[in-house]
Design a protein around this motif. Structure first.
Motif, short mmCIF file in Angstrom:
data_model
loop_
_atom_site.label_atom_id
_atom_site.label_comp_id
_atom_site.label_asym_id
_atom_site.label_seq_id
_atom_site.Cartn_x
_atom_site.Cartn_y
_atom_site.Cartn_z
N ARG A 5 0.90 -1.12 -0.14
CA ARG A 5 0.08 -0.12 0.05
C ARG A 5 0.73 1.33 -0.04
O ARG A 5 0.53 2.10 -0.82
N GLU A 6 1.95 1.19 0.79
CA GLU A 6 2.75 2.38 1.06
C GLU A 6 3.53 2.67 -0.35
O GLU A 6 3.83 3.75 -0.67
N CYS A 7 4.00 1.62 -0.73
CA CYS A 7 4.87 1.77 -2.30
C CYS A 7 4.11 2.19 -3.07
O CYS A 7 4.23 3.21 -4.16
N ALA A 8 2.65 1.63 -3.19
CA ALA A 8 1.84 2.10 -4.43
C ALA A 8 1.51 3.65 -4.24
O ALA A 8 1.31 4.37 -5.33
N ALA A 9 1.15 4.04 -2.98
CA ALA A 9 0.85 5.41 -2.77
C ALA A 9 2.13 6.26 -3.35
O ALA A 9 1.77 7.41 -3.47
N LEU A 10 3.44 5.95 -3.14
CA LEU A 10 4.66 6.53 -3.43
C LEU A 10 5.02 6.50 -4.87
O LEU A 10 5.74 7.10 -5.43
N GLY A 11 4.24 5.59 -5.58
CA GLY A 11 4.59 5.30 -7.00
C GLY A 11 5.77 4.33 -7.27
O GLY A 11 6.40 4.90 -8.44
N VAL A 12 6.15 3.89 -6.42
CA VAL A 12 7.43 2.87 -6.73
C VAL A 12 6.95 1.27 -6.26
O VAL A 12 6.02 1.07 -5.85
N ARG A 13 7.58 0.37 -6.85
CA ARG A 13 7.41 -0.91 -6.65
C ARG A 13 8.36 -1.42 -5.29
O ARG A 13 9.50 -0.87 -5.19
N GLY A 14 7.82 -2.24 -4.70
CA GLY A 14 8.28 -2.85 -3.34
C GLY A 14 8.51 -4.25 -3.42
O GLY A 14 7.63 -5.22 -4.14
N THR A 15 9.52 -4.75 -2.80
CA THR A 15 9.60 -6.10 -2.82
C THR A 15 9.85 -6.36 -1.28
O THR A 15 10.57 -5.92 -0.50
N LEU A 16 9.35 -7.76 -0.72
CA LEU A 16 9.41 -7.86 0.44
C LEU A 16 9.98 -9.28 0.56
O LEU A 16 9.36 -10.27 0.06
N VAL A 17 11.01 -9.51 1.49
CA VAL A 17 11.47 -10.86 1.59
C VAL A 17 11.77 -11.07 3.06
O VAL A 17 12.25 -10.11 3.85
N HIS A 18 11.50 -12.20 3.25
CA HIS A 18 11.61 -12.76 4.92
C HIS A 18 12.73 -13.39 4.79
O HIS A 18 13.19 -14.30 4.19
N ALA A 19 13.96 -12.88 5.81
CA ALA A 19 15.32 -13.40 5.75
C ALA A 19 15.37 -14.69 6.71
O ALA A 19 14.69 -14.58 7.74
#
Length: 430
Positions: free
Chosen positions: A29-43
């Motif tokens: 949601r935050e990345c969409a609001a900022l107009g960028v793509r986000g990647t989420l990884v669990h280390a």
């Protein structure tokens, strides 16, 4: 301005206690609001996390000691986000640490990470503590720009920091203002007098002629070119160092190194700290949000130089703020401990409300802009209205705006309430 990254990497450390799907929703949601793509990884572990870290990454480190040891390493412009409160964490050079904001801290961390990529202000320390600095933003192609100094809020609690105002910094710089985003020691870890002194000193810093800084006295917002504060023998001994130093003067006398001039003195023509930047300090607004508005207006009342004082959803009546237990007792906690009984002053400083409450300091002799969202906390609306009325009766020049908007809308550039506030600031400093 740096190129916007293709994606913002969000890394979740092992042992983080949070629903994985919810973390993904927050980041997306935050990345969409900022107009960028986000990647989420669990280390999986510390080694895996280390392999994923790069400039611009947002990391929820979690509790494991091996991962937390990475926070202090120089891994670049990483934003470390602890959902729980974690005072005293020292991030490595170039990194930031946000904490104590719950899972919403992830949203703030993503905003902060992206802002650091897009903008590179000059960070100027005004004391030895890691919380004594300001970020200076200078607009491109504007000779001798007027200045807006920003004092962040957060009900005087150290979980909130200067990153709250970064969106406004970018917006104001785009409007042709130089912006001084001030950080300061908060009273929950350093005591009320340290907070007052820091705001006074930080605001005076721009008016203080100093030698042109070399690589060891100023740095950009990524922390480059500045020595570790741990090497400074004048650094405070730790959290709460001056909490019990009640001998300090409550009127905001400058403490520590580089205190700056007497706010009432005339520093003459000052070329922006001798950085080769010519700032128009005769056209300087001092603006604060929420509790930061109380600090800003108090500093102006104490003599900080300003052509305009601005309250954005300000806490402007400390007496009633304490009596109404605003933000779960934030006023009393900041100013010396809980009241002895509801409505009574804290025992530590008999005159602390009289010196600190903007409502009790009028007139301040400086034009003021009071901006209060109509959808904000009803107590803040009450404080803003009564303050404006009292200041006008005392002879101050006051503009009061109460357009639609909530508490954070007044520091969100895309909202109509901020647009109205920015236009009023521009007109006042024209």
């Amino acid at each position: 301005m740096s190129e916007v990254p293709v994606d913002v990497p969000v890394i979740v450390g092992p042992g983080v206690v949070a629903d994985a799907a919810l973390l993904a929703q927050i980041a997306g949601r935050e990345c969409a609001a900022l107009g960028v793509r986000g990647t989420l990884v669990h280390a999986r572990d510390a080694s895996h996390l280390l392999s994923l870290v790069r400039d611009g990454a947002v990391v929820l480190p979690g509790p494991e000691a091996e991962v937390r040891a990475l926070i202090g390493r120089p891994l670049g412009a990483v934003v470390w986000v602890d959902a729980h409160r974690a005072d005293g964490v020292e991030p490595g050079e170039g990194a930031s640490h946000l904490h104590g904001r719950g899972l919403s801290g992830l949203s703030w961390g993503i905003r902060h990470a992206l802002h650091r990529v897009r903008h590179t202000p000059l960070r100027i320390p005004y004391g030895p503590s890691r919380d004594q600095w300001g970020d200076l933003y200078v607009p491109e192609g504007v000779p001798r720009p007027p200045v807006v100094a920003l004092v962040h809020g957060g009900y005087w609690r150290s979980i909130w920091a200067a990153d709250l105002m970064e969106a406004l910094c970018a917006d104001l710089a785009g409007r042709g203002f130089a912006v001084w985003n001030l950080e300061y020691r908060r009273p929950d870890t350093h005591g009320w007098h340290a907070t007052i002194a820091d705001v006074a000193t930080g605001l005076a810093t721009l008016h203080t002629p100093r030698p042109r800084p070399s690589g060891n006295t100023a740095r950009d917002a990524h922390g480059h070119g500045n020595p570790a504060h741990d090497d400074n023998p004048a650094r405070e001994s730790g959290p709460g160092h001056d909490r019990d130093d009640r001998a300090g003067r409550d009127r905001g006398d400058a403490l520590g190194p580089n205190p700056g001039p007497n706010p009432g003195s005339d520093p003459g023509s000052n070329p922006g700290l001798d950085l080769g930047i010519d700032l128009d300090l005769d056209r300087m607004a001092v603006a604060g949000h929420s509790a930061g508005a109380q600090l800003a207006l108090r500093a102006v009342a104490d003599g900080a130089r300003a052509a305009l004082a601005v309250s954005l959803a300000g806490v402007l009546d400390l007496v009633e703020g304490d009596r109404r237990w605003l933000s779960s007792g934030a006023v009393a906690a900041a100013m010396g401990g809980p009241s002895a009984a509801p409505g009574e002053r804290p025992s530590g400083d008999a005159d602390v409300y009289g010196a600190g409450s903007p409502l009790l300091r009028v007139p301040i002799g400086v034009p003021q802009l009071i901006v209060q969202g109509a959808a904000d906390d009803l107590d803040l609306i009450d404080f803003g209205r009564r303050y404006a009325q009292a200041a006008r009766r005392a002879g101050d020049d006051v503009t009061y705006l109460e357009p639609p908007g909530g508490h954070f809308d007044v520091i969100t550039p895309t909202t109509s309430i901020w647009q109205a506030a920015a236009e009023a600031i521009t007109a006042a400093l024209a």
